[in-house]
Design an enzyme around this catalytic site. Structure first.
Site, PDB file in Angstrom:
ATOM      1  N   LYS A  22       0.781  -1.116   0.088  1.00 40.91           N
ATOM      2  CA  LYS A  22      -0.037   0.137   0.064  1.00 40.91           C
ATOM      3  C   LYS A  22       0.701   1.154  -0.021  1.00 40.91           C
ATOM      4  O   LYS A  22       0.460   2.165  -0.708  1.00 40.91           O
ATOM      5  CB  LYS A  22      -0.758  -0.059   1.089  1.00 40.91           C
ATOM      6  CG  LYS A  22      -1.503   1.335   1.581  1.00 40.91           C
ATOM      7  CD  LYS A  22      -2.144   1.329   2.772  1.00 40.91           C
ATOM      8  CE  LYS A  22      -1.843   1.401   4.064  1.00 40.91           C
ATOM      9  NZ  LYS A  22      -1.487   2.858   4.505  1.00 40.91           N
ATOM     10  N   ASN A  23       1.826   1.334   0.801  1.00 44.18           N
ATOM     11  CA  ASN A  23       2.591   2.409   1.148  1.00 44.18           C
ATOM     12  C   ASN A  23       3.671   2.715  -0.087  1.00 44.18           C
ATOM     13  O   ASN A  23       4.427   3.856  -0.087  1.00 44.18           O
ATOM     14  CB  ASN A  23       3.303   2.571   2.528  1.00 44.18           C
ATOM     15  CG  ASN A  23       2.262   2.473   3.456  1.00 44.18           C
ATOM     16  OD1 ASN A  23       1.067   2.882   3.388  1.00 44.18           O
ATOM     17  ND2 ASN A  23       2.803   2.145   4.810  1.00 44.18           N
ATOM     18  N   CYS A 118      -4.734  11.761  11.773  1.00 45.07           N
ATOM     19  CA  CYS A 118      -5.263  10.692  12.037  1.00 45.07           C
ATOM     20  C   CYS A 118      -5.230  10.389  13.437  1.00 45.07           C
ATOM     21  O   CYS A 118      -4.942  11.052  14.274  1.00 45.07           O
ATOM     22  CB  CYS A 118      -5.017   9.722  11.173  1.00 45.07           C
ATOM     23  SG  CYS A 118      -3.463   9.161  11.426  1.00 45.07           S
ATOM     24  N   ARG A 123       0.188  14.392  12.607  1.00 45.14           N
ATOM     25  CA  ARG A 123       0.547  14.163  11.284  1.00 45.14           C
ATOM     26  C   ARG A 123       0.724  15.691  10.541  1.00 45.14           C
ATOM     27  O   ARG A 123       0.220  15.801   9.607  1.00 45.14           O
ATOM     28  CB  ARG A 123      -0.374  13.314  10.302  1.00 45.14           C
ATOM     29  CG  ARG A 123      -0.852  12.018  11.042  1.00 45.14           C
ATOM     30  CD  ARG A 123       0.258  11.081  11.163  1.00 45.14           C
ATOM     31  NE  ARG A 123       0.761  10.295   9.901  1.00 45.14           N
ATOM     32  CZ  ARG A 123       0.125   9.467   9.413  1.00 45.14           C
ATOM     33  NH1 ARG A 123      -1.059   9.030   9.727  1.00 45.14           N
ATOM     34  NH2 ARG A 123       0.679   8.822   8.241  1.00 45.14           N
ATOM     35  N   ASP A 305       4.859   0.783  12.221  1.00 46.47           N
ATOM     36  CA  ASP A 305       3.577   0.229  11.772  1.00 46.47           C
ATOM     37  C   ASP A 305       3.592  -1.364  12.075  1.00 46.47           C
ATOM     38  O   ASP A 305       2.593  -2.002  11.618  1.00 46.47           O
ATOM     39  CB  ASP A 305       3.459   0.039  10.088  1.00 46.47           C
ATOM     40  CG  ASP A 305       3.493   1.555   9.598  1.00 46.47           C
ATOM     41  OD1 ASP A 305       3.523   1.815   8.239  1.00 46.47           O
ATOM     42  OD2 ASP A 305       3.240   2.555  10.454  1.00 46.47           O
ATOM     43  N   ILE A 327       8.128   7.437  16.883  1.00 43.05           N
ATOM     44  CA  ILE A 327       7.291   8.227  15.813  1.00 43.05           C
ATOM     45  C   ILE A 327       6.142   8.986  15.694  1.00 43.05           C
ATOM     46  O   ILE A 327       6.049   9.908  15.288  1.00 43.05           O
ATOM     47  CB  ILE A 327       7.242   7.019  14.568  1.00 43.05           C
ATOM     48  CG1 ILE A 327       8.671   6.026  14.444  1.00 43.05           C
ATOM     49  CG2 ILE A 327       7.147   7.704  13.281  1.00 43.05           C
ATOM     50  CD1 ILE A 327       9.757   6.900  14.057  1.00 43.05           C
ATOM     51  N   ARG A 397      -8.517  -0.676   5.095  1.00 41.71           N
ATOM     52  CA  ARG A 397      -7.728   0.365   4.421  1.00 41.71           C
ATOM     53  C   ARG A 397      -6.298  -0.362   4.113  1.00 41.71           C
ATOM     54  O   ARG A 397      -5.815   0.203   2.900  1.00 41.71           O
ATOM     55  CB  ARG A 397      -7.359   1.399   5.302  1.00 41.71           C
ATOM     56  CG  ARG A 397      -8.704   2.602   5.635  1.00 41.71           C
ATOM     57  CD  ARG A 397      -8.024   3.581   6.410  1.00 41.71           C
ATOM     58  NE  ARG A 397      -6.884   3.991   5.853  1.00 41.71           N
ATOM     59  CZ  ARG A 397      -5.931   4.605   6.600  1.00 41.71           C
ATOM     60  NH1 ARG A 397      -5.966   4.909   8.007  1.00 41.71           N
ATOM     61  NH2 ARG A 397      -4.757   5.134   6.105  1.00 41.71           N
TER      62      ARG A 397
HETATM   63  C1  EPZ Z   1       4.288   6.936   6.192  1.00 47.04           C
HETATM   64  O1  EPZ Z   1       3.401   7.912   6.604  1.00 47.04           O
HETATM   65  C2  EPZ Z   1       3.427   5.561   6.061  1.00 47.04           C
HETATM   66  N1  EPZ Z   1       2.132   6.082   5.225  1.00 47.04           N
HETATM   67  C3  EPZ Z   1       2.765   5.427   7.500  1.00 47.04           C
HETATM   68  O2  EPZ Z   1       2.176   4.245   7.523  1.00 47.04           O
HETATM   69  C4  EPZ Z   1       4.226   5.023   8.462  1.00 47.04           C
HETATM   70  O3  EPZ Z   1       3.766   5.023   9.751  1.00 47.04           O
HETATM   71  C5  EPZ Z   1       4.898   6.315   8.345  1.00 47.04           C
HETATM   72  O4  EPZ Z   1       5.339   6.643   7.083  1.00 47.04           O
HETATM   73  C6  EPZ Z   1       6.269   6.190   9.196  1.00 47.04           C
HETATM   74  O5  EPZ Z   1       7.066   5.029   8.610  1.00 47.04           O
HETATM   75  C7  EPZ Z   1       2.186   5.836   3.729  1.00 47.04           C
HETATM   76  O6  EPZ Z   1       3.485   5.826   3.392  1.00 47.04           O
HETATM   77  C8  EPZ Z   1       1.002   6.127   3.158  1.00 47.04           C
HETATM   78  P1  EPZ Z   1       6.215  10.285   8.105  1.00 47.04           P
HETATM   79  P2  EPZ Z   1       3.805   9.529   6.649  1.00 47.04           P
HETATM   80  O7  EPZ Z   1       6.084  11.758   7.697  1.00 47.04           O
HETATM   81  O8  EPZ Z   1       4.792   9.813   5.350  1.00 47.04           O
HETATM   82  C9  EPZ Z   1       6.363  13.571  11.498  1.00 47.04           C
HETATM   83  C10 EPZ Z   1       0.341   2.621   7.559  1.00 47.04           C
HETATM   84  O9  EPZ Z   1      -0.123   2.172   8.961  1.00 47.04           O
HETATM   85  N2  EPZ Z   1       6.276  14.631  10.420  1.00 47.04           N
HETATM   86  O10 EPZ Z   1       7.336   9.703   8.146  1.00 47.04           O
HETATM   87  O11 EPZ Z   1       2.745  10.541   7.044  1.00 47.04           O
HETATM   88  C11 EPZ Z   1       4.861  13.030  11.796  1.00 47.04           C
HETATM   89  O12 EPZ Z   1       4.227  13.748  12.528  1.00 47.04           O
HETATM   90  C12 EPZ Z   1       0.714   4.208   7.770  1.00 47.04           C
HETATM   91  O13 EPZ Z   1       0.453   2.063   6.662  1.00 47.04           O
HETATM   92  C13 EPZ Z   1       6.148  16.062  10.734  1.00 47.04           C
HETATM   93  O14 EPZ Z   1       6.601  16.485  11.816  1.00 47.04           O
HETATM   94  O15 EPZ Z   1       5.103   9.169   7.675  1.00 47.04           O
HETATM   95  C14 EPZ Z   1       5.432  11.731  12.479  1.00 47.04           C
HETATM   96  O16 EPZ Z   1       5.573  11.737  13.777  1.00 47.04           O
HETATM   97  C15 EPZ Z   1       0.572   4.886   9.147  1.00 47.04           C
HETATM   98  N3  EPZ Z   1       6.166  16.898   9.686  1.00 47.04           N
HETATM   99  C16 EPZ Z   1       6.823  11.485  11.735  1.00 47.04           C
HETATM  100  O17 EPZ Z   1       7.240  12.431  10.996  1.00 47.04           O
HETATM  101  C17 EPZ Z   1       6.304  16.456   8.415  1.00 47.04           C
HETATM  102  O18 EPZ Z   1       5.852  17.374   7.518  1.00 47.04           O
HETATM  103  C18 EPZ Z   1       6.873  10.433  10.698  1.00 47.04           C
HETATM  104  O19 EPZ Z   1       5.902  10.737   9.744  1.00 47.04           O
HETATM  105  C19 EPZ Z   1       6.094  15.022   8.128  1.00 47.04           C
HETATM  106  C20 EPZ Z   1       6.147  14.403   9.296  1.00 47.04           C
END
Ligand code: EPZ
Length: 419
Positions: A22-23, A118, A123, A305, A327, A397
């Site tokens: 998915k990701n 979410c 996020r 995850d 995270i 999802r």
């Molecule tokens: C991706 O989300 C995945 N989703 C998530 O999977 C996964 O948990 C996450 O990466 C971490 O591995 C998809 O790929 C669609 P991040 P993403 O940006 O890109 C902070 C699942 O269960 N952050 O790496 O949104 C954020 O708040 C889902 O399949 C900022 O502060 O994750 C978080 O604490 C859940 N500012 C951390 O970084 C930003 O601009 C990690 O977020 C962006 C992120």
């Protein structure tokens, strides 16, 4: 609305075919916006989030055809527009924001509704916006919509304060059509980013440092269509590995074992039997799970995850284990539901202390988010008696036909529509 009804304590045995990631599929669908030519994506998972992303693409006048029977999606973004009135649709999944970089670099403009947070955390998208601004984007946020403008993006040196997966993906896609060279430092290294870079390279993008924490992109004047097979879903694989460790012996086909290293290591540390066999892995319950400590980290650390699912395994493990979730700020929502089944778990800030118990018992529980829902499936399969899991739309999802795959290996799980 639906629920799963699970009769626990069955011994599970058999093989499961793992679906496409998915990701990986979500950012790659966004990357197809970078060209007017047709892209053909194979091994696409049939999931609620993919269907929503497909609708988002169609709402911006992209031609798509999803042949679900053979998991192939064709995308042709020749007629795409950047300013559709699709806020409600965009707000349904966070991955919609991954269209920002491609639309901005292709059209010089993008209008995306602010992605909702979410349940697992706020996020934010500040790292995405900071990086796109460095590439020259003028950014405004009003009425819940982010407007980005820039006649032609210019390559820049970008340092990510945190190795954000989505920000890394957005910036690499934006840089692919920018003027000049972009370097993204402290980039995320998740395998899904490597898969995105492979797809972009097939489209003609010039990308160096794929899979490392420093990715260099030399902007191209234009990109072409490509054919690409999505990598297997390492989190679906990990989830079934834990089901094997808890409930029997499961062979997972079509995996990439190099993407499963942290999960294999922790399962072996906990006493499960794990045998790697080419593009398959076999996980066996040894009758004794010893609780260990987990700290979630960016890849190649233990994946966040997989944290809720591992907590379910530890709920029935011997001794005490501590999980430190570094995270997301609110990713322990499975705790209350697991404790309703007889688990002994306490949370202190970003840590959860899990004292293993002898047995879990079935009851009514609720999926609060995607991976917490997966954790409840594991605990329901291992528990004594009947468990009803409601709000399973969260689970659907991210897992292709998980109930069907589980029935195939002997689980007693039924999907019941609730009107
Ligand atoms: C991706 O989300 C995945 N989703 C998530 O999977 C996964 O948990 C996450 O990466 C971490 O591995 C998809 O790929 C669609 P991040 P993403 O940006 O890109 C902070 C699942 O269960 N952050 O790496 O949104 C954020 O708040 C889902 O399949 C900022 O502060 O994750 C978080 O604490 C859940 N500012 C951390 O970084 C930003 O601009 C990690 O977020 C962006 C992120």
């Amino acid at each position: 609305m639906g629920k799963y009804v699970v009769e626990g304590s069955k011994k599970l045995k058999g093989s499961v075919d793992i679906s496409g990631s998915k990701n990986s599929a979500l950012p790659i669908m966004a990357a197809a916006l970078l060209t007017e030519e047709e892209c053909v994506l194979e091994n696409m998972p049939t999931l609620r989030d993919i269907n929503i992303m497909d609708s988002i693409m169609q709402s911006i006048a992209v031609e798509t055809r999803f042949e679900k029977q053979n998991n192939i999606m064709r995308i042709k973004a020749g007629g795409a527009v950047y300013n559709a009135d699709n806020n409600e649709l965009m707000g349904k999944i966070r991955a919609s924001f991954l269209t920002a970089g491609p639309l901005l670099s292709r059209f010089g403009r993008a209008r995306i509704s602010l992605p909702g947070g979410c349940s697992i955390g706020s996020r934010p998208i500040d790292l995405h916006l900071k990086g796109l601004a460095k590439l020259g984007a003028e950014i405004s946020k009003e009425f819940g919509v982010v407007e980005l403008k820039c006649k032609k993006l210019k390559g820049a040196d970008i340092y990510l304060d945190f190795p954000s997966v989505g920000a890394t993906e957005n910036l690499i896609m934006a840089a692919s059509l920018a003027d000049g060279v972009t370097t993204v430092s402290n980039a995320a290294m998740e395998p899904e980013i490597g898969d995105l870079c492979t797809f972009l390279q097939k489209m003609g993008a010039e990308i160096y440092g794929k899979g490392t924490d420093t990715v260099r992109v030399v902007g191209s004047p234009g990109l072409k269509g490509a054919i690409h097979r999505i990598i297997p879903d390492r989190i679906e694989a990990g989830t079934f590995m834990l089901i094997g460790a808890a409930c029997g012996e499961i062979r997972l086909n079509f995996v990439r074992t190099e993407h499963l290293r942290p999960i294999v290591a922790k399962l072996r540390e906990a006493g499960a039997e794990v045998v790697e066999d080419g593009d398959a892995v076999v996980v066996k319950n040894t009758g004794c799970i010893k609780n260990t400590d987990i700290k979630t980290m960016p890849y190649p650390g233990f994946p966040t995850d997989m944290q809720p699912q591992f907590m379910s395994l530890m709920a029935l493990g011997q001794g005490t284990g501590v999980i430190n979730e570094t995270i997301f700020e609110n990713r322990f929502m499975q705790v209350n539901e697991l404790n309703r089944m007889g688990a002994d778990i306490k949370t202190e800030g970003s840590s959860a202390i899990i004292r293993g118990v002898k047995r879990l018992t079935g009851t009514n529980v609720r999926a609060t988010d995607l991976r917490a829902g997966a954790a409840l499936i594991i605990s329901a399969l291992a528990a004594e008696g009947t468990t009803e899991i409601s709000d399973i739309y969260h689970i659907e999802r991210g897992y292709c036909g998980i109930d069907e795959k589980l029935r195939h290996i002997g689980a007693d799980i039924r999907r019941v529509d609730q009107g």
